[in-house]
Design a protein around this motif. Sequence first.
Motif, short mmCIF file in Angstrom:
data_model
loop_
_atom_site.label_atom_id
_atom_site.label_comp_id
_atom_site.label_asym_id
_atom_site.label_seq_id
_atom_site.Cartn_x
_atom_site.Cartn_y
_atom_site.Cartn_z
N ASP A 1 -4.44 7.62 -5.33
CA ASP A 1 -5.31 6.45 -5.18
C ASP A 1 -5.07 5.48 -6.33
N LYS A 2 -5.25 4.20 -6.05
CA LYS A 2 -5.22 3.20 -7.11
C LYS A 2 -6.55 3.22 -7.86
N ASN B 1 0.82 -1.22 0.00
CA ASN B 1 0.00 0.00 0.00
C ASN B 1 0.85 1.26 0.00
N LYS B 2 2.13 1.15 -0.40
CA LYS B 2 3.03 2.29 -0.31
C LYS B 2 3.61 2.66 -1.67
N GLU C 1 1.12 6.50 1.55
CA GLU C 1 0.18 5.39 1.45
C GLU C 1 -1.01 5.83 0.61
N TYR C 2 -1.50 4.90 -0.20
CA TYR C 2 -2.63 5.21 -1.07
C TYR C 2 -3.84 5.63 -0.24
#
Length: 219
Positions: A106-107, A64-65, A90-91
């Motif tokens: 964001d993804k 998540n990084k 982090e997202y």
Amino acid sequence: YMLKSSSLMSQVVSRLGLDHYCTRNDMFKKITYYKDAPLALTVYDENEERELELAIKITPNGGNKYSYTANDFYERGKAHPGFVAKGTGEYGKPINLDDTVVFKIDKTKFFNKDCEGVTYHMGVHQVYPLARKMITNLTVSRVDKMASVLSISYKGPHSTCTNEIVDTLIAVYNDDAVEDKNKVAQKTEQFISDRIALISGELDVVDAQVAAIKQSSQL
């Protein structure tokens, strides 16, 4: 002339969100994403009156990084020389670039394992300068000298994006024409209302004068 105006193209940029970009360097060419980017950038600015231009390099590290480097940070007509911000994030969590500017990564649904370790160039352009630059890629010409039909084409790196730019430009042009007609109608209505009110006021004065004359003459 109207279709190639900066005003209309600025509206196209805003409607399609073209001021936000995401690219990466492939082995032989530069890849430009449009609605299919694996990452999404959101920028928050406490000063809503200014327009920022920001460039950030994002490298997913796994999990998540991600790592980031922000080395360009401009307000309209004002640069921040030597500005560099590096770190990891982090997202979905905001990161402060300074006291007023915050960004978030964001993804998207297009993110996958192959995106890890790849450096993405993301950022925000100022709308009006970007619109002026885009106009140089726009061609508008008559289909025939005797006809009123125009041929519109746009040259860009992403076929879907170029098609939507042309379609949106036509829509903006039509909306602008309707808005102009509405403004003319509103001003005409206001002019007529003002004239009626003025004439009514003048008639009231005349009626009052006639009444005063009749009263003084005992008619």
